[in-house]
Design a protein around this motif. Structure first.
Motif, mmCIF file in Angstrom:
data_model
loop_
_atom_site.group_PDB
_atom_site.id
_atom_site.type_symbol
_atom_site.label_atom_id
_atom_site.label_comp_id
_atom_site.label_asym_id
_atom_site.label_seq_id
_atom_site.Cartn_x
_atom_site.Cartn_y
_atom_site.Cartn_z
ATOM 1 N N GLN A 70 0.828 -1.202 0.000
ATOM 2 C CA GLN A 70 0.000 0.000 0.000
ATOM 3 C C GLN A 70 0.865 1.256 0.000
ATOM 4 O OE1 GLN A 70 -2.909 0.223 3.122
ATOM 5 N NE2 GLN A 70 -3.603 2.248 2.514
ATOM 6 N N TRP A 71 1.850 1.335 0.886
ATOM 7 C CA TRP A 71 2.731 2.503 0.923
ATOM 8 C C TRP A 71 3.492 2.627 -0.394
ATOM 9 C CZ3 TRP A 71 7.878 3.589 0.327
ATOM 10 C CH2 TRP A 71 8.266 4.895 0.654
ATOM 11 N N PHE A 72 3.988 1.503 -0.910
ATOM 12 C CA PHE A 72 4.758 1.548 -2.156
ATOM 13 C C PHE A 72 3.927 2.106 -3.306
ATOM 14 C CE2 PHE A 72 6.319 -0.014 -6.175
ATOM 15 C CZ PHE A 72 7.678 0.255 -6.086
ATOM 16 N N THR A 73 2.740 1.577 -3.509
ATOM 17 C CA THR A 73 1.935 2.018 -4.659
ATOM 18 C C THR A 73 1.425 3.456 -4.491
ATOM 19 O OG1 THR A 73 -0.015 0.915 -3.725
ATOM 20 C CG2 THR A 73 1.227 -0.292 -5.396
ATOM 21 N N GLN A 74 1.203 3.891 -3.268
ATOM 22 C CA GLN A 74 0.802 5.280 -3.048
ATOM 23 C C GLN A 74 1.971 6.237 -3.269
ATOM 24 O OE1 GLN A 74 -0.789 5.220 0.924
ATOM 25 N NE2 GLN A 74 -2.835 4.645 0.240
ATOM 26 N N SER A 75 3.184 5.796 -2.969
ATOM 27 C CA SER A 75 4.353 6.667 -3.034
ATOM 28 C C SER A 75 5.036 6.656 -4.394
ATOM 29 C CB SER A 75 5.365 6.252 -1.959
ATOM 30 O OG SER A 75 4.764 6.297 -0.686
ATOM 31 N N PHE A 76 5.171 5.485 -4.964
ATOM 32 C CA PHE A 76 5.915 5.347 -6.216
ATOM 33 C C PHE A 76 4.972 5.280 -7.407
ATOM 34 C CE2 PHE A 76 9.131 4.038 -3.171
ATOM 35 C CZ PHE A 76 10.257 4.668 -3.670
ATOM 36 N N GLU A 77 4.415 6.432 -7.738
ATOM 37 C CA GLU A 77 3.581 6.503 -8.937
ATOM 38 C C GLU A 77 4.502 6.410 -10.157
ATOM 39 O OE1 GLU A 77 3.062 11.304 -9.174
ATOM 40 O OE2 GLU A 77 1.832 10.211 -7.745
ATOM 41 N N PRO A 78 3.949 6.149 -11.338
ATOM 42 C CA PRO A 78 4.782 5.904 -12.527
ATOM 43 C C PRO A 78 5.820 6.986 -12.830
ATOM 44 C CG PRO A 78 2.537 5.241 -12.972
ATOM 45 C CD PRO A 78 2.527 5.895 -11.624
ATOM 46 N N LEU A 79 5.472 8.257 -12.684
ATOM 47 C CA LEU A 79 6.442 9.318 -12.976
ATOM 48 C C LEU A 79 7.616 9.295 -11.991
ATOM 49 C CD1 LEU A 79 7.184 11.590 -14.862
ATOM 50 C CD2 LEU A 79 5.790 13.132 -13.472
ATOM 51 N N ILE A 80 7.345 8.952 -10.751
ATOM 52 C CA ILE A 80 8.421 8.832 -9.756
ATOM 53 C C ILE A 80 9.325 7.656 -10.122
ATOM 54 C CG2 ILE A 80 8.924 8.316 -7.327
ATOM 55 C CD1 ILE A 80 7.852 11.132 -7.695
ATOM 56 N N ILE A 81 8.748 6.540 -10.509
ATOM 57 C CA ILE A 81 9.529 5.362 -10.899
ATOM 58 C C ILE A 81 10.439 5.699 -12.080
ATOM 59 C CG2 ILE A 81 9.365 3.062 -11.946
ATOM 60 C CD1 ILE A 81 6.891 2.611 -10.113
ATOM 61 N N ILE A 82 9.895 6.355 -13.078
ATOM 62 C CA ILE A 82 10.693 6.738 -14.252
ATOM 63 C C ILE A 82 11.817 7.688 -13.846
ATOM 64 C CG2 ILE A 82 10.625 8.043 -16.430
ATOM 65 C CD1 ILE A 82 7.727 6.841 -16.757
ATOM 66 N N THR A 83 11.507 8.631 -12.989
ATOM 67 C CA THR A 83 12.522 9.589 -12.523
ATOM 68 C C THR A 83 13.646 8.873 -11.792
ATOM 69 O OG1 THR A 83 10.821 11.303 -12.349
ATOM 70 C CG2 THR A 83 12.874 11.684 -11.148
ATOM 71 N N VAL A 84 13.305 7.947 -10.917
ATOM 72 C CA VAL A 84 14.327 7.187 -10.186
ATOM 73 C C VAL A 84 15.197 6.391 -11.169
ATOM 74 C CG1 VAL A 84 14.692 5.255 -8.577
ATOM 75 C CG2 VAL A 84 13.051 7.065 -8.020
ATOM 76 N N LEU A 85 14.562 5.767 -12.155
ATOM 77 C CA LEU A 85 15.311 4.959 -13.120
ATOM 78 C C LEU A 85 16.249 5.805 -13.983
ATOM 79 C CD1 LEU A 85 12.550 2.425 -14.217
ATOM 80 C CD2 LEU A 85 14.498 2.004 -12.683
ATOM 81 N N ILE A 86 15.912 7.058 -14.186
ATOM 82 C CA ILE A 86 16.784 7.961 -14.956
ATOM 83 C C ILE A 86 17.879 8.552 -14.064
ATOM 84 C CG2 ILE A 86 16.856 10.180 -16.183
ATOM 85 C CD1 ILE A 86 14.025 9.441 -17.267
ATOM 86 N N LEU A 87 17.514 9.008 -12.869
ATOM 87 C CA LEU A 87 18.473 9.673 -11.978
ATOM 88 C C LEU A 87 19.501 8.723 -11.360
ATOM 89 C CD1 LEU A 87 16.317 12.171 -9.891
ATOM 90 C CD2 LEU A 87 17.972 12.709 -11.675
ATOM 91 N N THR A 88 19.074 7.523 -11.028
ATOM 92 C CA THR A 88 19.934 6.621 -10.267
ATOM 93 C C THR A 88 21.250 6.296 -10.963
ATOM 94 O OG1 THR A 88 18.055 5.714 -9.085
ATOM 95 C CG2 THR A 88 20.057 4.378 -9.107
ATOM 96 N N PRO A 89 21.276 5.954 -12.251
ATOM 97 C CA PRO A 89 22.583 5.678 -12.871
ATOM 98 C C PRO A 89 23.547 6.864 -12.794
ATOM 99 C CG PRO A 89 20.840 4.793 -14.245
ATOM 100 C CD PRO A 89 20.170 5.625 -13.169
ATOM 101 N N VAL A 90 23.024 8.073 -12.908
ATOM 102 C CA VAL A 90 23.878 9.262 -12.816
ATOM 103 C C VAL A 90 24.412 9.407 -11.387
ATOM 104 C CG1 VAL A 90 23.917 11.785 -13.012
ATOM 105 C CG2 VAL A 90 22.649 10.418 -14.680
ATOM 106 N N LEU A 91 23.523 9.318 -10.406
ATOM 107 C CA LEU A 91 23.947 9.426 -9.001
ATOM 108 C C LEU A 91 24.918 8.304 -8.632
ATOM 109 C CD1 LEU A 91 20.534 10.299 -7.333
ATOM 110 C CD2 LEU A 91 22.471 11.837 -7.689
#
Length: 181
Positions: free
Chosen positions: A142-163
């Motif tokens: 429940q917390w995961f699906t409320q917090s990690f909406e699709p745009l957040i998931i995409i952002t994490v997948l883009i930012l993480t390799p750089v970080l």
């Protein structure tokens, strides 16, 4: 709200949500050393199960640092009431899951014949994210699906390799890592 402000807010939220995992992963290197998790044993293929880079000290130290950051996040978000407050379960699963994902990746890299420290592009940068997400979704869906909406998931997948690249370069130059990747 302008598009730039909206994008900035999404990036901040993505970083905020991933902070326990983002802290656990590099601090495992800082605390690492000592007894390997696989106790130096080989798998049935004759290769090490995980290798010397995965240690109990790193696992415990990294997980503890992620949990401490998560607990601080809870305090900050309750005062400011601006950012999403992580659940206690999510704090633990994001922190431990990040390191679990890295351990699983190491197991498979050994099976494929990759030496310790050998590059495996994108997998090396996202293994801890996937581990953190899988464990968090499994234990607090429940917390995961409320917090990690699709745009957040995409952002994490883009930012993480750089970080990931930036923190590894820093770790290399301060002699905590043998390779800058």
């Amino acid at each position: 709200m302008s598009e730039i402000t909206y994008l900035f807010n999404i990036i901040i939220l993505a970083l905020w949500l991933m902070l326990p995992a983002y802290i656990a992963n590099p601090t495992a290197v800082v605390f690492g050393g000592g007894t390997p998790i696989d106790f130096g044993k080989n798998w049935r293929d004759g290769r090490r199960i995980l290798g010397d880079g995965k240690t109990f000290r790193g696992l415990i130290g990294g997980t503890a640092c992620g949990i401490i950051i998560g607990l601080l996040q809870r305090q900050i978000s309750q005062v400011g009431d601006i950012l999403i407050t992580p659940s206690l379960i999510a704090i633990v699963t994001l922190s431990f899951g990040a390191l679990f994902g890295d351990i699983v990746k190491s197991f498979f890299k050994r099976r494929l014949g990759f030496a310790r420290g050998a590059k495996l592009p994108l997998i090396d940068q996202l293994d801890f994210v996937i581990g953190a997400w899988v464990l968090t979704y499994a234990f607090d869906p429940q917390w995961f699906t409320q917090s990690f909406e699709p745009l957040i998931i995409i952002t994490v997948l883009i930012l993480t390799p750089v970080l990931h690249r930036v923190t590894n370069i820093i770790g290399y130059y301060i002699k905590l890592k043998k390779e800058p990747w």
